[in-house]
Design a protein around this motif. Structure first.
Motif, PDB file in Angstrom:
ATOM      1  N   ASN A   1      81.249 104.250 115.202  1.00  0.00           N
ATOM      2  CA  ASN A   1      82.149 104.745 114.160  1.00  0.00           C
ATOM      3  C   ASN A   1      83.212 103.713 113.842  1.00  0.00           C
ATOM      4  O   ASN A   1      83.534 102.842 114.655  1.00  0.00           O
TER       5      ASN A   1
ATOM      6  N   ASN B   1      84.946 112.787 111.898  1.00  0.00           N
ATOM      7  CA  ASN B   1      84.278 111.582 112.361  1.00  0.00           C
ATOM      8  C   ASN B   1      83.149 111.249 111.401  1.00  0.00           C
ATOM      9  O   ASN B   1      82.600 112.142 110.735  1.00  0.00           O
TER      10      ASN B   1
ATOM     11  N   VAL C   1      79.724 108.924 111.917  1.00  0.00           N
ATOM     12  CA  VAL C   1      79.046 108.109 112.913  1.00  0.00           C
ATOM     13  C   VAL C   1      77.711 107.594 112.393  1.00  0.00           C
ATOM     14  O   VAL C   1      77.113 108.157 111.473  1.00  0.00           O
TER      15      VAL C   1
ATOM     16  N   ARG D   1      80.353 111.985 106.903  1.00  0.00           N
ATOM     17  CA  ARG D   1      81.628 112.358 107.517  1.00  0.00           C
ATOM     18  C   ARG D   1      81.704 113.872 107.631  1.00  0.00           C
ATOM     19  O   ARG D   1      81.404 114.594 106.672  1.00  0.00           O
TER      20      ARG D   1
END
Length: 397
Positions: free
Chosen positions: A349, A363, A365, A378
């Motif tokens: 990330n 987050n 990733v 996201r």
């Protein structure tokens, strides 16, 4: 998860029997009904009165008690529970189970049941390491008996090593996992989380901005799928989830020791933001500001926990997952990190200033595996955790 569940708790004869009293209390706090069985040896360490007072019901101990047999025979007693827990499970009880002996109430209940059984072994280190005990453990695991622990630590006899009964929180988490319905039922998973604090002196330390939110969410999502989760956390600002065994640490070196003590596991997720460096010789007194500039600090490299576990020859988890928090060339750095560390998956990330990822609630990733790269949109950290937990369940199926 434990509300209205009936747990038959067999308390063996060892100094660790005192932990069974706290276990009864913790289980009842979560709504479980605890039916206690106290062996003759167990009664040398805890009294029937104390066990009965905490369980809120009578204690069973005698195989040939006519009243007990008339009211609830040992056959019915062994089959009326949702789970049978033996804590402490002594070397003698383990041997009786492996040999199919039934010469007292506890061993008879264990032989006469078709209910799942969970053992929390506790014995001297040499007894645990003896070939006969290890043969018995292998036999019972082959029979489908569950185990939690033992841990490594100081013994009441003064020796140190494996054989110490697992702490109550971890036993409770294993019980919850054994009773949970989900694709990870029966699986043990290790999760690290939060920052580490590396001391400079008694009042200052080196740290980072990790809140521990993503690691806590992952641990909770895995527990919700039925996994027995050991949650090793640094000093995070986000509290740990319910239903996991929590091990709190401060430094990277403490985290490595805790991780090694939590193995073996089916999977290990290293979500902690571990400090790469520590002060080589932290002061035992507060460093005072003096004329002449800042103090000179000598640094030493911290242990690489992810690489250490990934490189294990024996006891390596089937799935080892790391995180790569990057500020530039996210994919390139993450791909190189997966190869360098030897782990199976990396979740990368971008934690650059302005993303709000580190310390935030969301987050974004990228999952890097041997099969390729997968970008996740996201989303909230809990959604990331659920998605990852589902992928882990698929991988371990």
């Amino acid at each position: 998860m434990l509300a209205s569940r009936r747990i038959l708790l067999i308390i063996g004869g060892g100094i660790a029997a005192y932990k069974a009293l706290d276990l009864i209390r913790r289980l009842r706090e979560r709504g479980a009904e605890v039916v206690p069985v106290l062996t003759r040896a167990g009664a040398e360490f805890v009294t029937p009165l104390s066990v009965s007072a905490l369980a809120g019901r009578k204690v069973f101990s005698d195989l040939f008690d006519l009243t007990d047999e008339a009211e609830m025979g040992h056959i019915e007693l062994s089959r009326s529970a949702d789970l049978i827990v033996v804590a402490p499970a002594t070397a003698d009880l383990v041997a009786k189970m492996a040999q199919g002996r039934a010469d007292d109430l506890a061993s008879t209940l264990l032989l006469a049941t078709d209910t799942p059984v969970l053992l929390a072994p506790a014995m001297n280190v040499r007894m645990w390491q003896h070939a006969a005990t290890q043969r018995n453990i292998g036999t019972l695991k082959g029979d489908g008996i569950g185990f939690v622990g033992p841990n490594e630590g100081d013994m009441a006899c003064g020796e140190y090593g494996p054989g110490r009964m697992t702490e109550v929180a971890e036993i409770r988490a294993a019980i919850e996992a054994a009773l949970a319905d989900g694709p990870l039922r029966g699986r043990r998973v290790l999760v690290t989380s939060g920052p580490t604090h590396e001391p400079i002196d008694p009042v200052r330390y080196i740290a980072n901005r990790s809140s521990g939110a993503q690691g806590a969410a992952i641990a909770g999502a895995l527990a919700a799928l039925g996994a027995e989760v050991v949650f090793v956390t640094g000093p995070a600002t986000v509290p740990p989830p319910e239903g996991v065994a929590v091990v709190r640490v401060e430094t990277a070196q403490e985290m490595l020791v805790a991780v090694q003590g939590a193995l073996p596991a089916d999977a290990a997720i290293f979500a902690a933001a571990v400090a790469d460096w520590r002060v080589a010789g932290p002061s035992d007194r507060k460093i005072k500001k003096r004329a002449g500039g800042a103090p000179a600090l000598e640094f030493a490299e911290n242990p690489d926990i992810l690489a250490t576990v990934s490189a294990m020859d024996e006891g390596r988890p089937a799935l080892v997952i790391g995180f790569a928090a990057e500020t530039c060339d996210v994919l390139g750095n993450a791909t190189a990190k997966r190869a360098r560390k030897g782990c199976d998956w990396i979740l990368a990330n971008d934690v650059s200033a302005g993303t709000g990822i580190m310390g935030g609630t969301e987050n974004a990733v990228t999952l890097v595996t041997a099969d390729g790269v997968e970008d996740w949109p996201r989303m909230g950290k809990r959604e990331v955790a659920r998605k990852l937990a589902d992928r882990i369940a698929q991988a371990l199926a």
